[in-house]
Design a protein around this motif. Structure first.
Motif, PDB file in Angstrom:
ATOM      1  N   ASN A 222       5.517 -11.798  -0.420  1.00 14.47           N
ATOM      2  CA  ASN A 222       3.978 -10.806  -0.748  1.00 14.47           C
ATOM      3  C   ASN A 222       4.344  -9.505  -0.874  1.00 14.47           C
ATOM      4  O   ASN A 222       5.195  -9.041  -0.241  1.00 14.47           O
ATOM      5  CB  ASN A 222       3.074 -11.042   0.560  1.00 14.47           C
ATOM      6  CG  ASN A 222       1.764 -11.460   0.168  1.00 14.47           C
ATOM      7  OD1 ASN A 222       1.232 -11.363  -0.997  1.00 14.47           O
ATOM      8  ND2 ASN A 222       0.794 -11.941   1.184  1.00 14.47           N
ATOM      9  N   THR A 223       3.774  -8.538  -1.403  1.00 15.29           N
ATOM     10  CA  THR A 223       3.742  -7.362  -1.363  1.00 15.29           C
ATOM     11  C   THR A 223       2.431  -6.704  -1.112  1.00 15.29           C
ATOM     12  O   THR A 223       1.397  -6.998  -1.347  1.00 15.29           O
ATOM     13  CB  THR A 223       4.135  -6.746  -3.006  1.00 15.29           C
ATOM     14  OG1 THR A 223       5.061  -7.343  -3.362  1.00 15.29           O
ATOM     15  CG2 THR A 223       4.141  -5.035  -2.743  1.00 15.29           C
ATOM     16  N   VAL A 224       2.345  -5.666   0.016  1.00 10.64           N
ATOM     17  CA  VAL A 224       1.132  -5.193   0.345  1.00 10.64           C
ATOM     18  C   VAL A 224       1.486  -3.591   0.361  1.00 10.64           C
ATOM     19  O   VAL A 224       2.667  -3.087   0.635  1.00 10.64           O
ATOM     20  CB  VAL A 224       0.801  -5.666   2.071  1.00 10.64           C
ATOM     21  CG1 VAL A 224       0.511  -7.123   1.961  1.00 10.64           C
ATOM     22  CG2 VAL A 224       2.105  -5.212   3.016  1.00 10.64           C
TER      23      VAL A 224
ATOM     24  N   GLY B 204      15.913 -13.471   0.084  1.00 11.12           N
ATOM     25  CA  GLY B 204      15.033 -14.069   1.137  1.00 11.12           C
ATOM     26  C   GLY B 204      14.279 -12.869   2.099  1.00 11.12           C
ATOM     27  O   GLY B 204      13.921 -13.371   3.030  1.00 11.12           O
ATOM     28  N   CYS B 205      13.638 -12.117   1.414  1.00  8.40           N
ATOM     29  CA  CYS B 205      12.649 -11.134   2.147  1.00  8.40           C
ATOM     30  C   CYS B 205      11.338 -12.152   1.908  1.00  8.40           C
ATOM     31  O   CYS B 205      10.806 -12.583   0.854  1.00  8.40           O
ATOM     32  CB  CYS B 205      12.530  -9.876   1.226  1.00  8.40           C
ATOM     33  SG  CYS B 205      11.223  -8.929   1.889  1.00  8.40           S
ATOM     34  N   HIS B 206      10.437 -11.859   3.110  1.00 14.85           N
ATOM     35  CA  HIS B 206       9.418 -12.274   3.145  1.00 14.85           C
ATOM     36  C   HIS B 206       8.173 -11.695   2.767  1.00 14.85           C
ATOM     37  O   HIS B 206       7.213 -11.904   2.260  1.00 14.85           O
ATOM     38  CB  HIS B 206       8.837 -13.021   4.685  1.00 14.85           C
ATOM     39  CG  HIS B 206      10.228 -14.125   4.869  1.00 14.85           C
ATOM     40  ND1 HIS B 206      11.114 -13.746   5.435  1.00 14.85           N
ATOM     41  CD2 HIS B 206       9.876 -15.443   4.739  1.00 14.85           C
ATOM     42  CE1 HIS B 206      11.989 -14.811   5.714  1.00 14.85           C
ATOM     43  NE2 HIS B 206      11.383 -15.974   4.867  1.00 14.85           N
ATOM     44  N   LEU B 207       8.243 -10.287   3.180  1.00 17.38           N
ATOM     45  CA  LEU B 207       7.168  -9.294   3.010  1.00 17.38           C
ATOM     46  C   LEU B 207       7.845  -7.972   2.497  1.00 17.38           C
ATOM     47  O   LEU B 207       8.630  -7.609   3.224  1.00 17.38           O
ATOM     48  CB  LEU B 207       6.408  -9.195   4.167  1.00 17.38           C
ATOM     49  CG  LEU B 207       4.971  -8.278   4.149  1.00 17.38           C
ATOM     50  CD1 LEU B 207       4.005  -8.633   3.592  1.00 17.38           C
ATOM     51  CD2 LEU B 207       4.565  -8.168   5.752  1.00 17.38           C
ATOM     52  N   LEU B 208       7.165  -7.407   1.531  1.00 17.80           N
ATOM     53  CA  LEU B 208       7.231  -6.001   1.006  1.00 17.80           C
ATOM     54  C   LEU B 208       6.036  -5.143   1.200  1.00 17.80           C
ATOM     55  O   LEU B 208       5.091  -5.123   0.883  1.00 17.80           O
ATOM     56  CB  LEU B 208       7.752  -6.000  -0.425  1.00 17.80           C
ATOM     57  CG  LEU B 208       7.918  -4.660  -1.092  1.00 17.80           C
ATOM     58  CD1 LEU B 208       9.150  -3.927  -0.329  1.00 17.80           C
ATOM     59  CD2 LEU B 208       8.184  -4.502  -2.638  1.00 17.80           C
ATOM     60  N   PHE B 209       6.605  -3.989   1.948  1.00 21.48           N
ATOM     61  CA  PHE B 209       5.714  -3.025   2.262  1.00 21.48           C
ATOM     62  C   PHE B 209       5.616  -1.791   1.278  1.00 21.48           C
ATOM     63  O   PHE B 209       6.790  -1.157   1.378  1.00 21.48           O
ATOM     64  CB  PHE B 209       5.681  -2.562   3.535  1.00 21.48           C
ATOM     65  CG  PHE B 209       4.690  -1.224   4.042  1.00 21.48           C
ATOM     66  CD1 PHE B 209       3.400  -1.452   3.607  1.00 21.48           C
ATOM     67  CD2 PHE B 209       5.110  -0.330   4.853  1.00 21.48           C
ATOM     68  CE1 PHE B 209       2.497  -0.425   4.012  1.00 21.48           C
ATOM     69  CE2 PHE B 209       4.104   0.663   5.101  1.00 21.48           C
ATOM     70  CZ  PHE B 209       2.760   0.613   4.836  1.00 21.48           C
ATOM     71  N   ALA B 210       5.130  -1.551   0.432  1.00 20.15           N
ATOM     72  CA  ALA B 210       5.257  -0.383  -0.522  1.00 20.15           C
ATOM     73  C   ALA B 210       4.154   0.534  -0.683  1.00 20.15           C
ATOM     74  O   ALA B 210       3.331   0.466  -1.522  1.00 20.15           O
ATOM     75  CB  ALA B 210       5.373  -1.134  -2.050  1.00 20.15           C
TER      76      ALA B 210
END
Ligand SMILES: Nc1ncnc2c1ncn2[C@@H]1O[C@H](COP(=O)(O)OP(=O)(O)OP(=O)(O)O)[C@@H](O)[C@H]1O
Ligand SMILES: CC(C)(CO)[C@@H](O)C(=O)[O-]
Ligand code: BAL
Length: 286
Positions: A2-4, A86-92
Motif C-alpha cells: 500500500n502507498t499512503v 518485500g516492503c508492506h507499506l510506503l509512506f510518500a
C-alpha cells in the motif's frame, strides 16, 4: 504493498499491523531506489514482520544552491522495486504534509559534535535537517527498528546519537554499502554522471582502498597518505571536498594509536558530489 501519503493513513496502517502483533521495521529514503536501498529493505524484512519505507526529498536538509530541485523523483518505478523487495507499506508524503506550518518555525533537532566537520562543514544545516526529519518520521511510524546505509557513515552516527540521546526505543541497524562491480558506491546521484564521468568515478573507492591497504601495511603518516591520495583524485579530474581518516565511533581525527578507523571522502565530479567511506578495524585484521 500500500502507498499512503498522509500521516493519518500511515498511523492507521501501522496500528493495524501492531494490532496483529507484528514487529515493525522502517527504511527512510529519498527515493530513486537502487540495489543499495533494496539491501536495506531486505534486511528490514529479515528482522521484522511489517516493513514500512518512506520516500521524501526533505527540503530542510538541502542548502541553497544544492540539487533539491533536480533530485530524481521516480515514484512509480520505486513502488515496483519496493513491492519486489518485500516492503508492506510506503509512506510518500508531500512537503505540506511533513511541514504543514512551513519550515521556518519548525522545531529542529540538532546533534552537536558528530554533525560538525566532514559533510557537516561543507553542508551547513544538513544534519539538523536530517535529524529533524528522521525524528519526525520516527514519531510518525514508531518502528521497533530502522535500517540505514553505512554509505552515509556520518549520517548513521548522527542517527545513532539522536536515538540514544532522546531515549527513542528504536534499534538502529547499519547495512554495508552496496557497490557496482568497479567499486563505485551505488547512489541516486550517480545518475547525474555523464558516461565519461561514470568511467572515472571508481577512483573514489580506489583511493579509500589504497589508504586502507597502506595503513594495514603499517603506514602511520596519515597526512602524507592523505596528500598523496588527494593528488590521485585531482589527477583523475575530481575536486576533493574532504578526504580524512577518523576514529570510527567518535569521528574525531584519528591518532596513530587508534585501531578502529574510518576513511571518509567527498569529492565533486563536475557538479555531482560523491561520498564514500571505508571502515577499517585494525583489530579485526590483526
Ligand atoms: N550503495 C548503498 N548501499 C547501502 N545503502 C545505501 C546505499 N546508498 C544509499 N544507501 C542508504 O539508503 C538510505 C537512503 O539514502 P538516499 O535515498 O539518500 O540514497 P542515496 O542513493 O544515498 O542518494 P544520494 O545520492 O542522495 O546520496 C540511506 O540510509 C543511505 O545510507
Ligand atoms: C535519512 C534520509 C531519508 C532523511 O531524509 C536521507 O538523509 C537519506 O536518504 O539518507
Ligand atoms: N543520502 C544523504 C541525503 C542527502 O545527501 O541529502
Amino acid at each position: 504493498m500500500n502507498t499512503v501519503k498522509t500521516v493519518r493513513e500511515l498511523r492507521a496502517a501501522v496500528a493495524r499491523a501492531r494490532g496483529e502483533g507484528k514487529r515493525i521495521a522502517f527504511v527512510p529514503t529519498m527515493g530513486n531506489l537502487h540495489s543499495g536501498h533494496m539491501a536495506l529493505v531486505t534486511k528490514a524484512s529479515q528482522r521484522a514482520d511489517f516493513v514500512v519505507a518512506s520516500i521524501f526529498v526533505n527540503p530542510l536538509q538541502f542548502g541553497a544552491g544544492e540539487d533539491l530541485d533536480k533530485y530524481p523523483r521516480t515514484l512509480a518505478a520505486d513502488q515496483e522495486k519496493l513491492l519486489q523487495a518485500g516492503c508492506h507499506l510506503l509512506f510518500a508524503p508531500s512537503v505540506e504534509e511533513m511541514y504543514p506550518d512551513g519550515m521556518a518555525g519548525q522545531t529542529r533537532v540538532s546533534v552537536p559534535q558528530l554533525s560538525e566537520g566532514l559533510c557537516g562543514a561543507s553542508r551547513p544545516g544538513h544534519f539538523e535537517g536530517v535529524a529533524t526529519v528522521v525524528s519526525k518520521l520516527f514519531n510518525m511510524v514508531q518502528p521497533d527498528l530502522a535500517v540505514f546505509g553505512q554509505k552515509d557513515f556520518q549520517q548513521l552516527a548522527v542517527i545513532r546519537a539522536l536515538v540514544h540521546d532522546l531515549n527513542m526505543p528504536i534499534q538502529i541497524i547499519g547495512e554495508p554499502t552496496v557497490r557496482a562491480e568497479d567499486g563505485l558506491a551505488l547512489s541516486s546521484r550517480n545518475g547525474f554522471l555523464s558516461p565519461d564521468q561514470r568511467a572515472v568515478a571508481p577512483v573514489v573507492y580506489r583511493v579509500l582502498s589504497q589508504i586502507a591497504e597502506a595503513i594495514k601495511q603499517g603506514q602511520r603518516d596519515y597526512p602524507a597518505l592523505i596528500a598523496e591520495q588527494l593528488q590521485q583524485l585531482e589527477a583523475a579530474g575530481l575536486r576533493p571536498d574532504y578526504l580524512e581518516i577518523r576514529h570510527a565511533k567518535t569521528l574525531r581525527p584519528a591518532v596513530n594509536e587508534d585501531r578502529d578507523l574510518v576513511i571518509l571522502v567527498a569529492a565533486f565530479l563536475g557538479t555531482t558530489r560523491l561520498i564514500d567511506n571505508l571502515h577499517l578495524d585494525l583489530d579485526a585484521h590483526a
